[in-house]
Design a protein around this motif. Structure first.
Motif, short mmCIF file in Angstrom:
data_model
loop_
_atom_site.label_atom_id
_atom_site.label_comp_id
_atom_site.label_asym_id
_atom_site.label_seq_id
_atom_site.Cartn_x
_atom_site.Cartn_y
_atom_site.Cartn_z
N ILE A 275 0.84 -1.21 0.00
CA ILE A 275 0.00 0.00 0.00
C ILE A 275 0.87 1.25 0.00
CG2 ILE A 275 -1.67 1.36 1.34
CD1 ILE A 275 -2.88 -1.11 -0.05
N ALA A 276 1.95 1.24 0.78
CA ALA A 276 2.85 2.41 0.86
C ALA A 276 3.51 2.69 -0.49
CB ALA A 276 3.92 2.17 1.93
N LYS A 277 3.68 1.65 -1.32
CA LYS A 277 4.32 1.82 -2.63
C LYS A 277 3.33 2.23 -3.72
CE LYS A 277 6.30 -2.27 -2.78
NZ LYS A 277 7.10 -3.43 -3.27
N ASN A 278 2.04 2.20 -3.41
CA ASN A 278 1.01 2.51 -4.40
C ASN A 278 1.09 3.98 -4.83
OD1 ASN A 278 -1.60 3.13 -5.65
ND2 ASN A 278 -2.25 1.15 -4.88
N SER A 279 1.21 4.19 -6.12
CA SER A 279 1.40 5.56 -6.63
C SER A 279 0.12 6.16 -7.23
CB SER A 279 2.51 5.55 -7.70
OG SER A 279 2.15 4.68 -8.76
N SER A 280 -1.01 5.46 -7.05
CA SER A 280 -2.25 5.97 -7.65
C SER A 280 -2.96 6.99 -6.76
CB SER A 280 -3.19 4.79 -7.95
OG SER A 280 -3.61 4.17 -6.75
N PHE A 281 -2.48 7.20 -5.55
CA PHE A 281 -3.11 8.15 -4.64
C PHE A 281 -2.56 9.55 -4.86
CE2 PHE A 281 -2.94 4.17 -1.89
CZ PHE A 281 -4.19 3.74 -2.29
N ASN A 282 -3.26 10.56 -4.33
CA ASN A 282 -2.81 11.95 -4.47
C ASN A 282 -1.55 12.23 -3.66
OD1 ASN A 282 -4.84 12.95 -6.23
ND2 ASN A 282 -6.29 12.89 -4.55
N ARG A 283 -1.36 11.43 -2.64
CA ARG A 283 -0.12 11.52 -1.86
C ARG A 283 0.12 10.14 -1.25
NH1 ARG A 283 -2.33 14.77 3.47
NH2 ARG A 283 -2.89 12.92 4.68
N ASN A 284 1.27 9.96 -0.64
CA ASN A 284 1.61 8.68 -0.04
C ASN A 284 0.59 8.29 1.04
OD1 ASN A 284 3.64 7.31 2.34
ND2 ASN A 284 3.65 6.44 0.30
N VAL A 285 0.06 7.08 0.96
CA VAL A 285 -0.91 6.57 1.93
C VAL A 285 -0.30 5.36 2.63
CG1 VAL A 285 -3.16 5.43 2.22
CG2 VAL A 285 -2.93 7.38 0.67
N THR A 286 -0.41 5.35 3.95
CA THR A 286 0.13 4.22 4.72
C THR A 286 -0.94 3.68 5.67
OG1 THR A 286 0.97 5.66 6.49
CG2 THR A 286 2.48 5.16 4.67
N LEU A 287 -0.68 2.48 6.18
CA LEU A 287 -1.57 1.83 7.14
C LEU A 287 -0.80 1.50 8.40
CD1 LEU A 287 -3.24 -0.86 4.82
CD2 LEU A 287 -4.25 1.31 5.50
N SER A 288 -1.52 1.41 9.50
CA SER A 288 -0.98 0.85 10.74
C SER A 288 -1.77 -0.40 11.04
CB SER A 288 -1.12 1.84 11.90
OG SER A 288 -0.33 2.99 11.66
N GLY A 289 -1.11 -1.39 11.66
CA GLY A 289 -1.80 -2.66 11.89
C GLY A 289 -1.54 -3.26 13.26
N GLY A 290 -2.52 -4.04 13.72
CA GLY A 290 -2.39 -4.82 14.95
C GLY A 290 -2.75 -6.26 14.65
N VAL A 291 -1.96 -7.20 15.18
CA VAL A 291 -2.18 -8.62 14.90
C VAL A 291 -2.32 -9.40 16.21
CG1 VAL A 291 -1.19 -10.71 13.86
CG2 VAL A 291 -0.87 -8.49 12.75
N VAL A 292 -3.36 -10.24 16.28
CA VAL A 292 -3.55 -11.10 17.45
C VAL A 292 -3.88 -12.51 16.97
CG1 VAL A 292 -4.36 -9.28 18.99
CG2 VAL A 292 -6.01 -10.49 17.56
N THR A 293 -3.75 -13.46 17.88
CA THR A 293 -4.07 -14.85 17.53
C THR A 293 -4.98 -15.48 18.58
OG1 THR A 293 -2.00 -15.54 18.58
CG2 THR A 293 -1.98 -15.35 16.18
N PHE A 294 -5.76 -16.43 18.11
CA PHE A 294 -6.65 -17.23 18.96
C PHE A 294 -5.92 -18.54 19.32
CE2 PHE A 294 -9.56 -20.85 19.11
CZ PHE A 294 -10.46 -20.46 20.08
N PRO A 295 -5.99 -18.98 20.58
CA PRO A 295 -6.75 -18.43 21.72
C PRO A 295 -5.91 -17.56 22.65
CG PRO A 295 -6.07 -20.65 22.22
CD PRO A 295 -5.52 -20.35 20.86
N LYS A 296 -4.62 -17.38 22.33
CA LYS A 296 -3.73 -16.67 23.24
C LYS A 296 -4.20 -15.27 23.57
CE LYS A 296 1.02 -15.09 23.84
NZ LYS A 296 2.33 -14.88 23.19
N ASP A 297 -4.64 -14.51 22.56
CA ASP A 297 -5.00 -13.10 22.78
C ASP A 297 -6.49 -12.88 23.01
OD1 ASP A 297 -2.36 -12.01 22.41
OD2 ASP A 297 -2.57 -12.55 20.30
#
Length: 325
Positions: A275-297
């Motif tokens: 997504i950060a490398k995508n050049s089709s946007f008007n400016r650079n767009v980035t994402l933030s993410g959180g990852v969890v797993t079942f059943p630990k989290d």
């Protein structure tokens, strides 16, 4: 004749309660072959977007035939010819037909009766019955088949409307991803499945960085383009078993069955990088993410999503465009 019309009446009662295109197709093809005493038949749906045919149901053919899935409408081909007819079209021996259908010939088909399925002059599909020996179809066969095509066209139109409404009820209008309600339902089912089979499962929460600023600067239409492009990439990248949804606003959720945390984190990081490398946007767009797993989290969809959100906002605090777990 009475028996045949009773059969058509019974078909009407059967398909009246069918809400699945494949089930409707199978019922119609089965009745069509019985009414015309033919060993094989098929029903195709016309795809208005791609302008080709989708195989909905078939009977009496090999597994290879069923795998075709779609076929093009060649200008000089058999499908094109039948679709241009106003009613049923019979061929006693396709070997004598100019430019014969090679797929049907490989299946051993010799004779056929086909007709376009239309609603108010608009093509919705095509139906065939086939025989593996030379055969002249009687006027009665053609008449019954013609009547059956009316049932088939009306059924296809009705079931298409039902399926479209079903899709609308479970998807987000902007992105086409699953909506919040359906996402939660499927997450619950996947957790139950993971519990039964003792399989791992991960939940990934993603949020577009500074999306409000993007909307304020470029407008909501441009913001919607960003949402759609990210959704398109998520759908393209996710496995068929993954559940991808728009959780709300600029937040997305991916339920990833049968994957451990390190694999899910690597998957999320790959998404962020692309997504950060995508050049089709008007400016650079980035994402933030959180990852969890079942059943630990967490052991419920809500618990897992809350924990994933905690990690997501940790990623925001650490500078955005990153994944925390």
């Amino acid at each position: 004749v009475l028996k045949e019309h009773e059969t058509l009446y019974h078909l009407g009662l059967v398909i009246e309660n069918i809400e699945s295109m494949s089930d409707a197709g199978l019922a119609i093809v089965d009745y069509a072959t019985k009414l015309t005493s033919t060993p094989a038949g098929s029903l195709g749906l016309f795809d208005e977007k791609s302008e080709d045919m989708i195989l909905v149901a078939s009977k009496g053919f090999s597994d290879d035939f069923k795998k075709v899935g779609r076929w093009d409408i060649r200008k000089s081909g058999l499908t094109s010819h039948i679709l241009n007819q106003k009613g049923p079209f019979a061929i006693a021996d396709i070997r004598d037909y100019p430019n014969p259908n090679l797929l049907l010939m490989r299946e051993g088909v010799v004779s056929l009766l086909g007709a376009p399925l239309t609603i108010e002059g608009r093509i919705v599909g095509i139906m065939y019955v086939n025989d593996f020996k030379k055969r002249e179809f009687s006027a009665e066969d053609v008449s019954l088949f013609s009547l059956l095509t009316v049932y088939a066209a009306l059924t296809i139109e009705r079931v298409k409307s039902i399926e479209e409404m079903r899709v609308m009820s479970i998807t987000d209008g902007v992105t086409g991803l699953y909506n919040h309600r359906y996402l939660m339902e499927q997450a619950y089912k996947e957790i139950q499945r993971a519990l039964r089979h003792n399989h791992p499962l991960a939940v990934i929460m993603l949020d577009i960085d500074h999306f409000k600023d993007y909307n304020d600067k470029f407008g909501h239409l441009e913001g919607n383009k960003v949402l759609k492009e990210i959704a398109r990439y998520l759908k393209k990248t996710a496995r068929t078993t993954d559940i991808v949804g728009r959780f709300g606003g600029e937040e997305f959720c991916v339920v990833v069955p049968e994957i451990k945390k390190n694999g899910a984190v690597a998957f999320a990081k790959r998404l962020l990088n692309e997504i950060a490398k995508n050049s089709s946007f008007n400016r650079n767009v980035t994402l933030s993410g959180g990852v969890v797993t079942f059943p630990k989290d967490g052991k419920t969809p809500l618990d897992l999503i809350k924990k994933a959100d905690t990690f997501l906002y940790k990623a925001k605090k650490q500078g955005r465009n990153r994944v925390c777990s």
